[in-house]
Structure formats: C-alpha cells, structure tokens
Write a protein that holds these residues in place. Structure first.
Motif, short mmCIF file in Angstrom:
data_model
loop_
_atom_site.label_atom_id
_atom_site.label_comp_id
_atom_site.label_asym_id
_atom_site.label_seq_id
_atom_site.Cartn_x
_atom_site.Cartn_y
_atom_site.Cartn_z
N ASN A 35 0.81 -1.23 0.00
CA ASN A 35 0.00 0.00 0.00
C ASN A 35 0.84 1.27 0.00
OD1 ASN A 35 -2.38 -1.53 0.10
ND2 ASN A 35 -2.42 -1.51 2.35
N ALA A 36 2.10 1.18 -0.43
CA ALA A 36 2.96 2.37 -0.39
C ALA A 36 3.90 2.41 -1.58
CB ALA A 36 3.76 2.40 0.90
N GLY A 37 3.43 1.98 -2.75
CA GLY A 37 4.31 1.93 -3.90
C GLY A 37 4.76 3.28 -4.38
N GLN A 38 3.87 4.24 -4.46
CA GLN A 38 4.20 5.58 -4.92
C GLN A 38 3.04 6.49 -4.54
OE1 GLN A 38 4.37 4.76 -9.17
NE2 GLN A 38 2.30 5.48 -9.47
N PRO A 39 3.27 7.79 -4.49
CA PRO A 39 2.14 8.69 -4.22
C PRO A 39 1.14 8.64 -5.37
CG PRO A 39 4.25 9.81 -3.94
CD PRO A 39 4.54 8.51 -4.60
N ALA A 40 -0.14 8.79 -5.06
CA ALA A 40 -1.16 8.85 -6.11
C ALA A 40 -0.89 10.07 -6.98
CB ALA A 40 -2.55 8.94 -5.50
N VAL A 508 18.28 -0.17 -2.80
CA VAL A 508 17.60 0.68 -1.82
C VAL A 508 16.37 1.27 -2.50
CG1 VAL A 508 17.79 2.62 -0.25
CG2 VAL A 508 19.83 1.27 -0.80
N ASN A 509 15.21 0.91 -2.00
CA ASN A 509 13.96 1.40 -2.56
C ASN A 509 13.24 2.25 -1.53
OD1 ASN A 509 14.23 -0.08 -5.06
ND2 ASN A 509 13.77 -1.92 -3.87
N LEU A 510 12.55 3.28 -2.00
CA LEU A 510 11.88 4.25 -1.13
C LEU A 510 10.37 4.15 -1.29
CD1 LEU A 510 14.14 7.37 -1.75
CD2 LEU A 510 14.19 5.85 0.22
N TYR A 511 9.67 4.26 -0.17
CA TYR A 511 8.21 4.15 -0.17
C TYR A 511 7.61 5.28 0.67
CZ TYR A 511 9.48 -0.46 -1.78
OH TYR A 511 10.03 -1.50 -2.50
N PRO A 512 6.59 5.96 0.14
CA PRO A 512 5.98 7.06 0.90
C PRO A 512 5.28 6.55 2.14
CG PRO A 512 4.67 6.56 -1.05
CD PRO A 512 5.92 5.74 -1.15
N SER A 513 5.47 7.24 3.25
CA SER A 513 4.86 6.83 4.51
C SER A 513 3.46 7.41 4.68
CB SER A 513 5.72 7.28 5.68
OG SER A 513 5.77 8.70 5.74
N GLY A 514 3.10 8.38 3.84
CA GLY A 514 1.81 9.06 4.01
C GLY A 514 1.87 10.17 5.04
N LEU A 515 3.05 10.39 5.62
CA LEU A 515 3.21 11.42 6.66
C LEU A 515 3.78 12.68 6.03
CD1 LEU A 515 4.80 9.10 9.36
CD2 LEU A 515 2.40 9.79 9.18
N ALA A 531 12.82 3.64 3.61
CA ALA A 531 13.65 2.88 2.69
C ALA A 531 13.72 1.42 3.10
CB ALA A 531 15.07 3.46 2.65
N THR A 532 13.90 0.55 2.11
CA THR A 532 14.29 -0.83 2.37
C THR A 532 15.67 -1.03 1.75
OG1 THR A 532 13.21 -1.64 0.34
CG2 THR A 532 11.92 -1.69 2.38
N PHE A 533 16.60 -1.59 2.53
CA PHE A 533 17.95 -1.88 2.08
C PHE A 533 18.05 -3.38 1.86
CE2 PHE A 533 18.09 1.99 4.45
CZ PHE A 533 19.10 2.78 3.90
N GLN A 534 18.34 -3.80 0.64
CA GLN A 534 18.38 -5.23 0.37
C GLN A 534 19.64 -5.59 -0.40
OE1 GLN A 534 14.26 -4.97 -1.39
NE2 GLN A 534 14.18 -7.04 -0.56
N ALA A 535 20.27 -6.69 0.01
CA ALA A 535 21.36 -7.27 -0.77
C ALA A 535 20.76 -8.28 -1.73
CB ALA A 535 22.37 -7.93 0.15
N LEU A 536 21.14 -8.20 -2.98
CA LEU A 536 20.56 -9.08 -3.99
C LEU A 536 21.50 -10.24 -4.26
CD1 LEU A 536 19.16 -6.46 -6.52
CD2 LEU A 536 18.08 -7.44 -4.49
N ALA A 564 15.34 6.38 12.92
CA ALA A 564 15.56 5.13 12.20
C ALA A 564 16.47 5.35 11.00
CB ALA A 564 14.23 4.54 11.75
N LEU A 565 17.29 4.33 10.72
CA LEU A 565 18.20 4.41 9.58
C LEU A 565 17.46 4.49 8.25
CD1 LEU A 565 20.17 3.48 11.82
CD2 LEU A 565 21.30 2.05 10.09
N ASP A 566 16.21 4.00 8.22
CA ASP A 566 15.50 3.95 6.94
C ASP A 566 14.61 5.17 6.70
OD1 ASP A 566 13.39 3.52 8.71
OD2 ASP A 566 13.08 1.44 8.14
N GLU A 567 14.74 6.21 7.53
CA GLU A 567 13.85 7.37 7.40
C GLU A 567 14.50 8.45 6.53
OE1 GLU A 567 11.44 10.66 10.11
OE2 GLU A 567 12.72 9.17 11.08
N PHE A 568 13.77 8.83 5.48
CA PHE A 568 14.21 9.91 4.58
C PHE A 568 13.09 10.95 4.51
CE2 PHE A 568 16.94 6.47 3.53
CZ PHE A 568 18.09 7.01 3.00
#
Length: 615
Positions: A35-40, A508-515, A531-536, A564-568
């Motif tokens: 439910n947070a792929g991108q802003p509408a 590293v992918n970014l998702y809107p928090s709605g805040l 953000a989500t940090f993932q090793a592929l 939090a480290l994932d907050e942008f």
C-alpha cells in the motif's frame, strides 16, 4: 551534523549493524512495503495527459471490439445489453473518461424510459446498495460498535438468543457471537436470503418433495422477490433458517445481514433507514438521481428500463431489504459517492483507512473480502508491487453494477448495465477498464514521481550526494548512489555483505509513509518516506519460509539517536510541487536538489532472485 573525520566511522558502524541484522533474517522474494508503492498522481492534466489520452483511446477501441464479440475477455449479448461507465481520479474534478453503449436491439423494445443513456440516467444498483448502506452506517455512527454483538442493537435477536426454543448450535444461529462488523463483512455465518422462494416451493412441492416445515406465508410481492412483508415477518421467518458457519469461520454472502445491519443503525440513531439515506447520503452529496426504493413514476422518463418496468424488475420493491439491494442511482451520483469515499469527504482519513482493508481471505489468493468490499488484486507486471482493487458488484433483474476503487492510485471506476446479459457485460467491461487504466495511471504516477523527486541531491560542504531515480520495475523510487563524506555508502554495505562473492548489488527502494507536514518556512512541505535496504544474492534456497517477504518486519528496526536508519525526508516547494532537498535523517544532513532526473527510469533486476534485508 557529523564532522568529516567521523564520516567513515559512522558508516562503518551503520554497515556493521546492518550486516549483523542480515545474519538474523531470512532470504525473501523481492517485495515492497504494501500500500505504499508511490504517491497517487495529482497532475494528470499535465504530466499524466499522454497516459490518460492513450488509455481513453485504447478503452474505446476495446469497447468497440467487445460490442462486436471480439474482446479477449469473452463475449456477451451486446445487441440487447446497455452499459455506461465513468473512470475518475481524486486529482480531477471532472471524470477522466465517460462512455455509454446503447444497444440496437433495445432501441425499439423500450416501452418506457430513455433510449440514449446519459450520465444522469437512472439504473438499479442491486447489491452495490450494500456498499452504500455500510458507508451510511460509518458516516452516521462510525465503527465503534463493530466489535459489539448484534444483540446489543437488535432486540428481536436478543430475545431469540435468550429463548430456549432457539438453542442448539447446529439448528440455530448463536446471535451473541455475531458482531455488527461480522454482518458488514459477510462473516456472520448466516443464511443468504430472508425468505424462501415461492417459485421454488411450488416447483419442488409439485414433484412430491415433502416440505420440511419452513415458514413461508410471510413472503410478500410477486414471484420476482421473496421478501417478508415487514420487520415482524422477517424475524418470524429468517431465524428459522439454520446457520451456515459459526461466525468468523468463512465468508458466506448474505443479503439478510444488511437488512439486520440497517435495523441496528436505526436503533443507534433513532432514525428510519430511509431517512438516514436521505440525511447522510443524498443531501450532503447533492445526489439528484438517487433513490432508496422504487422511484416515482415521473422518474421513469429518465431511466434505463429494458423492455418494461415488470420484465426489467424496475418496479420490484425490495421493502426492508432495500439496504441489501434496492437502491437506484446514476453515473454522476455514483461518482459523487465514490470520490467522497476516496477524498474522506464525510469520514475521517483514519476511519476510511480502517474501512479499506480486508477482513477475510478467500480460497483464491488474488481475492479477499472486506466490509462489504470484494477485494481483487489489481493488474500488475512482474516485480511490480501488489496493489488491490476495492470493488462491489450488484445484480438484480435486468440490472448489474460495479464499483471499483484503488486508493493507492486515487483511481476508481463505476459501471452500470441494463438488458439481457448484464452480469457478463459488467465483468468484461470491468476487465477492460482495470487492465487499461490501472497500468496507465500507475505509469502516470511514476512519471510524476520522477519529476517531483528524482534527481541528484548534494551537499558540497560535506562532499555528500544521493541519486534518486524512478524505478519502473517497482513503480516507485530507488536510491542508486549515496556518498557521505566522499565515501560510497552502498559499496561499504556491500563489503560487509560479501558483495563480490555472494551478492550482486545493494538495492535501496523508497516508499511514501503518508506522513507530511508544513515546514518551518511556511512555503514548503516535508514529506516522509521509508527505505528498504536489500542485498541481492545470485541464488538462494527456496521454500515457504525462505521466500517469506519480511519488508514489513524490518521497517524502523535500526534506530540511532531516536531516528531510524530507513527514514528519509523530502522537502517539497509548495509553489512548484517539486522536491528541493532530501534528508537521510539519521545523519542529520540535508542535501539540496541540484539536478532533476532524465526521462529514463532506473530498473533493478528482480525476476526470481532472492533478497536479503540488511536494514
């Protein structure tokens, strides 16, 4: 702000902590935060115009093909089936697309009503009425009663629950375990309809099947609708039907549930349901062609009535079952109601968010049940985030209808149909709309996100920079480069993750928090993202636990100094609507946007590759 000499130490600590976390979590298939792929998208008239125009052209061609039996989704009797649709967005005051089809086979068959459909033509809604009844309930009384037993609000059921004649779990519903919310979400485990069908009774009786003793004499009206005459008759007749399940075991569709729900709302508010319909729906939303029950005769001149009022079921009165399937409306009015839902016009945003959630799974993994939403997986592409359509269908007589909302995209569409093959027509039309408009608006949103957010952010003082791109594979934003004090943050993370041996890259992918909130300057807005940090990795084991998506489990897991480290945090200029700076908040640093993204979007490999979460 951290001084430059500390930059490497800070990053080493960050990477080490991330690595330690990585050792404790499982590999998982690629997945975003739900439910947070991108802003509408909000600029469909400008940045999204090409996508909207292409969707309009494609939809028109597909409708033409469908009317000629050429649609890939199946065929329907187009010669005698009319339909009308509207596609809309919360970003536009006007509908994005409106279309109607007037079948030639009905043109001369009408004895009353319109021959040419307009957006103000009245149709029956069938079970879409359930959606509006639930909406009225929430507007008038909220959802604070949804966990209460229905016996708190319907005296007849309280009396039944205490009666020795209605004891026994197999033969009688345990009404004390049925909550208000269970009724709204089809989880009460009660029978579908209020009364037996006189036609069925006659047919089975004529072949000698013995009547088991069911109570049938309360049924009113003609053979089209088997409905008890009034509330008294309903509670004499319906409780004799046996339970289907215990409550909250499995969804079981019930019309009677919404009749009972309306009785509960009448008790809570002290108002008749017809008055609630007028006060909380028709009047505040200025609905000019919407009716609780069969409209006055003068309305038939502006109605779609196949053949005549009897054959079409236009004049079939649903009586007390109107909240389950008796309402009438137009395309214009339906758009007013559905945009009011998406815009939180009458409900608080948090109540709307609670309402637009699943209440139960179904056997089909691509569907779920809400209150009373029929939730379906939206069209997507491999690697794209899963999104959901909150829908409600309706069928009654020669009428069918569909409401579909995608809150994540601010998108919706309504379909009305009348004629001989409406159920199939609405399904085919809805398939076309979903498969065409969802990807179009998602692409428009991605293009807008690129303009608003993507680009290079820099801080010359600390020799730091971040590159943000629009990621078409994930329909969102990705962080592809990150330097802090001249040090490559992603490479440093990669060192700890064994990037050269096991892992292909850090994603590293970014998702809107709605805040979001106004900035101190007063002419900018701070917009929160996570953000989500993932090793592929190149390969990993596969299995139900190894493939488990744990993005939601690691959000804000690593915290330093209360951050939090994932907050942008993006800062957006209110005048242009575009981001001017970006802050990775744990580093207490703000980087200024120096360039915007090119038109090319960045993609990361996904496919069947597994990912390990590192922060």
């Amino acid at each position: 702000m951290h001084s430059l000499p500390l930059a490497r130490q800070v990053l080493l600590a960050l990477a080490a902590t991330s690595f330690a976390l990585a050792q404790s979590v499982l590999y998982s298939t690629p997945c975003p935060v739900i439910n947070a792929g991108q802003p509408a998208p909000s600029r469909l008239a400008t940045l999204g115009k090409d996508y909207v125009d292409a969707a309009i052209s494609s939809t028109q061609l597909q409708f033409l093909a469908a009317s000629n039996g050429l649609a890939p989704y199946g065929t329907y009797e187009s010669n005698t089936t009319a339909f009308a649709v509207q596609v809309f967005s919360v970003a536009s005051d006007e509908p994005l697309f409106t279309f109607s089809f007037d079948p030639p086979g009905l043109q001369d068959a009408h004895t009353v009503g319109v021959k040419t459909i307009s957006t103000d033509t009245v149709f029956r809604l069938g079970s879409v009425s359930k959606l509006w009844t639930t909406y009225i309930f929430l507007v008038a009384a909220g959802d604070k009663s949804w966990l209460d037993p229905i016996t708190d609000y319907v005296q007849e059921l309280a009396d039944l629950a205490s009666s020795p004649d209605y004891m026994g779990a197999v033969d009688h519903v345990d009404w004390t375990s049925v909550t208000v919310g269970a009724l709204a979400s089809q989880l009460a485990g009660i029978a579908r309809d209020a009364a037996y069908s006189p036609n069925l009774q006659s047919a089975l009786g004529s072949v000698g099947l013995a009547n088991a003793g069911g109570f049938n004499q309360s049924t009113c009206g003609d053979e089209r609708m088997a409905i008890p005459c009034n509330r008294t008759a309903f509670f004499e007749d319906f409780p004799q039907q046996r339970p289907v399940f215990k409550s909250y075991v499995s969804p079981a569709y019930s019309n009677a549930a919404f009749q009972i729900l309306s009785y509960a709302l009448e008790n809570i508010t002290g108002m008749a349901m017809s008055n609630l319909f007028d006060q909380y729906l028709v009047q505040p939303l200025n609905l000019t062609g919407t009716y609780y029950t069969v409209p006055p005769n003068n309305v038939t001149t502006n109605a779609m009535i196949p053949y005549n009022t009897t054959a079409s079921w236009w004049n079939a009165d649903a009586l007390d079952e109107s909240p389950a399937g008796g309402f009438f409306s137009t395309l214009n009015d339906m758009r007013k109601v559905t945009t009011a839902i998406l815009n939180n016009t009458q409900l608080s945003p948090v109540l709307t968010r609670r309402w637009l959630k699943p209440h139960s799974f179904l056997a089909d993994p691509n569907t779920a049940v809400g209150a009373p939403w029929e939730i379906m997986r939206a069209p997507d592409s491999p690697g794209a985030p899963v999104s959901w359509m909150y829908t409600k269908s309706g069928d009654l007589g020669m009428y069918s209808a569909m409401v579909a909302l995608l809150p994540e995209l601010g998108l919706g569409f309504n379909v009305l149909s009348a004629g001989t093959d409406t159920t199939k027509a609405v399904r085919i039309v809805s398939d076309i709309l979903a498969d065409t408009w969802v990807p179009a608006i998602r692409s428009a949103g991605l293009a807008e996100s690129s303009t608003v957010y993507a680009g290079e952010y820099t801080d010359a003082t600390t020799n730091s920079s971040i590159t943000i791109v629009a990621n078409s594979s994930l329909s969102g934003l990705s962080l592809t480069k990150w330097a802090y004090g001249g040090i490559d943050v992603l490479a440093l993370l990669g060192e700890f993750e064994g990037i050269n041996a096991t892992y292909q890259q850090i994603a590293v992918n970014l998702y809107p928090s709605g805040l979001r909130q106004d900035s101190a300057s007063g002419n900018e807005t701070n917009v929160g993202w996570r953000a989500t940090f993932q090793a592929l990795p190149a390969a990993s084991d596969s299995g139900p636990f190894s493939d488990n998506c744990i993005a939601w489990e690691v959000v804000s897991q690593l915290v330093y100094g209360g951050i939090a480290l994932d907050e942008f945090l993006f800062t957006v200029d209110d005048g242009t609507g575009n981001a001017v700076s970006l802050s990775p908040r744990v580093l207490e640093q703000t980087q200024t946007r120096s360039t915007q993204a090119s038109k090319r979007s960045e993609t990361h490999p996904v496919g069947k590759m597994k990912r390990r979460w590192v922060a």
